[in-house]
Design an enzyme around this catalytic site. Structure first.
Site, PDB file in Angstrom:
ATOM      1  N   CYS A 110      -2.613  -0.456 -31.101  1.00 35.66           N
ATOM      2  CA  CYS A 110      -1.602  -1.232 -31.533  1.00 35.66           C
ATOM      3  C   CYS A 110      -1.421  -2.602 -30.566  1.00 35.66           C
ATOM      4  CB  CYS A 110       0.111  -0.671 -31.214  1.00 35.66           C
ATOM      5  SG  CYS A 110       0.510   0.649 -32.401  1.00 35.66           S
ATOM      6  N   CYS A 122       0.418   0.888 -40.572  1.00 34.50           N
ATOM      7  CA  CYS A 122      -1.128   1.060 -40.898  1.00 34.50           C
ATOM      8  C   CYS A 122      -0.876   2.366 -41.741  1.00 34.50           C
ATOM      9  CB  CYS A 122      -1.947   1.098 -39.616  1.00 34.50           C
ATOM     10  SG  CYS A 122      -2.031  -0.437 -38.772  1.00 34.50           S
ATOM     11  N   CYS A 176       5.711  -0.006 -31.846  1.00 35.61           N
ATOM     12  CA  CYS A 176       4.094  -0.289 -31.635  1.00 35.61           C
ATOM     13  C   CYS A 176       4.149  -1.563 -30.586  1.00 35.61           C
ATOM     14  CB  CYS A 176       3.568  -1.093 -32.855  1.00 35.61           C
ATOM     15  SG  CYS A 176       4.657  -2.325 -33.677  1.00 35.61           S
TER      16      CYS A 176
END
Length: 238
Positions: A121, A204, A232
């Site tokens: 991340c 994602c 993240c």
């Protein structure tokens, strides 16, 4: 620091109980082009772009293309771009960093440990965000308190220590999920197709799944981790 906290306190008092459009209008009046709106094109973000188009049409919008997004994310990104005629800035991760990560750790290292997930991340999201916010004085997000335990304390206006002390505005902080969807449907806002098949929070592709009826909105993000870890790094909180 004391002066900034005094200004923050005054701004919170001024905007207490005000609507999301009022908060967006205040942001533009206070910061103008020095503010920017962040979007990952989930339900909250497209609703926020629709609101901004009405009261702050010159507010620039940016997104982070991690290189691992769902095809449907690009579809709604283009639909929003065309609908509102926005000047969308796209930031991608540094190529060399991604190549090094995938060559040394493989394509799914983020599932091996919390540390490795955060490392992924950091490359795909956190570093591009720093570039997106460079030179800015404020950024606007679609964070809501109801989304998860990690966001229950979100304020409408904050000082973002993780981004060199710039202002962070969260106009939808007090909105419920029903508020978001009522706005989308009433205004026929284009939205992410995966919301129709159970995805409530979309990031994602390898790190997102649909949620079950009894789960919170972010349960489908990094579903192998504990709820308190499901950020993240873009919205780091002390």
């Amino acid at each position: 620091m004391s002066a900034a906290l005094d200004e923050l306190s005054a701004a919170r008092a001024e905007l207490a109980g005000r609507s999301a459009p009022d908060i967006l209008a205040w942001t533009w009046a206070r910061f103008g082009a020095r503010a920017v709106l962040a979007s990952s094109f989930g339900a909250e973000d497209v609703a926020l772009i629709d609101l901004a188009s009405r009261v702050t049409p010159k507010l620039e919008v940016f997104t982070l293309d991690t290189g691992r997004l769902h095809p449907e994310t690009y579809e709604v990104m283009q639909a929003i771009r065309e609908r509102y005629g926005i000047n969308l800035r796209v930031y991608a991760p540094e190529r060399a960093s991604v190549e090094k990560l995938e060559s040394e750790q493989g394509l799914y290292s983020f599932r091996e440990s919390l540390e490795q997930r955060k490392a992924c991340c950091a490359i795909r999201k956190v570093e591009p965000l720093k570039r997106a916010l460079a030179g800015r004085e404020a950024w606007v997000t679609g964070l809501r308190r109801e989304q998860s335990v990690t966001r229950a304390g979100v304020e409408v206006i904050e000082i973002d220590d993780s981004q060199n002390g710039i202002w962070k505005l969260n106009p939808l902080a007090a909105w419920t999920e029903a508020d978001v969807w009522n706005h989308i449907r009433q205004n026929r806002v284009p939205y992410h197709a995966l919301h129709d098949v159970g995805f409530s929070s979309i990031g994602c592709a390898p790190c997102t799944r649909a949620v079950k009826p009894y789960e919170d909105a972010r349960a489908g993000r990094w579903w192998w981790e504990q709820p308190e870890h499901k950020e993240c790094g873009l919205h780091a909180r002390r």
